[in-house]
Design an enzyme around this catalytic site. Structure first.
Site, mmCIF file in Angstrom:
data_model
loop_
_atom_site.group_PDB
_atom_site.id
_atom_site.type_symbol
_atom_site.label_atom_id
_atom_site.label_comp_id
_atom_site.label_asym_id
_atom_site.label_seq_id
_atom_site.Cartn_x
_atom_site.Cartn_y
_atom_site.Cartn_z
ATOM 1 N N GLN A 18 -10.712 4.832 -2.567
ATOM 2 C CA GLN A 18 -10.991 4.012 -3.749
ATOM 3 C C GLN A 18 -11.899 2.836 -3.388
ATOM 4 O OE1 GLN A 18 -9.609 5.055 -6.623
ATOM 5 N NE2 GLN A 18 -10.420 3.441 -7.897
ATOM 6 N N ASN A 21 -0.449 4.546 -0.715
ATOM 7 C CA ASN A 21 -1.209 5.695 -0.226
ATOM 8 C C ASN A 21 -2.463 5.164 0.478
ATOM 9 O OD1 ASN A 21 -2.902 7.897 0.103
ATOM 10 N ND2 ASN A 21 -2.506 8.747 -1.922
ATOM 11 N N PRO A 22 -2.389 4.907 1.792
ATOM 12 C CA PRO A 22 -3.525 4.297 2.500
ATOM 13 C C PRO A 22 -4.819 5.114 2.431
ATOM 14 C CG PRO A 22 -1.593 4.423 3.931
ATOM 15 C CD PRO A 22 -1.255 5.116 2.658
ATOM 16 N N ILE A 30 0.857 -1.188 0.000
ATOM 17 C CA ILE A 30 0.000 0.000 0.000
ATOM 18 C C ILE A 30 0.891 1.235 0.000
ATOM 19 C CG2 ILE A 30 -1.730 1.321 1.256
ATOM 20 C CD1 ILE A 30 -2.742 -1.346 2.404
ATOM 21 N N GLY A 83 -4.467 -4.194 -8.511
ATOM 22 C CA GLY A 83 -5.921 -4.137 -8.622
ATOM 23 C C GLY A 83 -6.725 -3.320 -7.636
ATOM 24 N N GLY A 99 -8.315 -0.456 -7.988
ATOM 25 C CA GLY A 99 -9.475 0.259 -8.504
ATOM 26 C C GLY A 99 -10.687 -0.608 -8.756
ATOM 27 N N GLU A 100 -10.495 -1.830 -9.187
ATOM 28 C CA GLU A 100 -11.613 -2.658 -9.624
ATOM 29 C C GLU A 100 -11.991 -3.752 -8.628
ATOM 30 O OE1 GLU A 100 -8.791 -2.175 -11.401
ATOM 31 O OE2 GLU A 100 -9.522 -0.697 -12.834
#
Length: 144
Positions: free
Chosen positions: A50, A43-44, A41, A107, A109-110
């Protein structure tokens, strides 16, 4: 409560949806908890945003969004007519991130969206005994 999990693009997600069905048969989503493992990670805060966005998008697809045709023409072609989730449709969302710095990021974003509808279907089944293939999903009415 309904639970679902999945793997997509090298990331893993597990989602729990807690619902209740009111005496008027209205569906109330009380809470969603989503655990997400996408490797390292970077940018937590951005990743949490997101994941929350994916949850809202998944709720929209499961409960609201539908293209309506009227006499061969799209009957809800504007955002004024096309129902998407609104802020008061969104339950509390708890995001649990698993940071695994030894694995490359994947992955974000999705992947979180894939378990929302199945977890909701499992929650509806647990609450009503109605299998999702036979249910009309709507926040306004849940068969049972």
């Amino acid at each position: 409560m309904g639970i679902a999990c999945g793997v997509e693009k090298g990331a893993r997600v597990a989602t729990a949806v807690d619902i209740r069905v009111g005496e008027d048969r209205r569906l109330v989503i009380e809470r969603i908890v989503i655990a997400f493992d996408c490797g390292a990670i970077v940018n937590p805060d951005g990743l949490t945003n997101q994941v929350e966005g994916a949850v809202v998008m998944g709720l929209g697809a499961a409960l609201f969004e539908s293209i309506r045709f009227e006499a061969g023409v799209i009957g809800n072609a504007t955002f004024a007519d096309y129902r998407v989730p609104r802020i008061d449709d969104v339950p509390p969302i708890e995001v649990i991130l698993l940071d695994r710095p030894e694995i490359p990021s994947a992955g974000a974003g999705e992947t979180p969206i894939i378990a929302i509808a199945p977890a909701l279907a499992n929650a509806i089944f647990a609450a009503t005994g109605c299998a999702s293939a036979r249910c009309r999903w709507s926040p306004r009415y849940v068969p049972g």
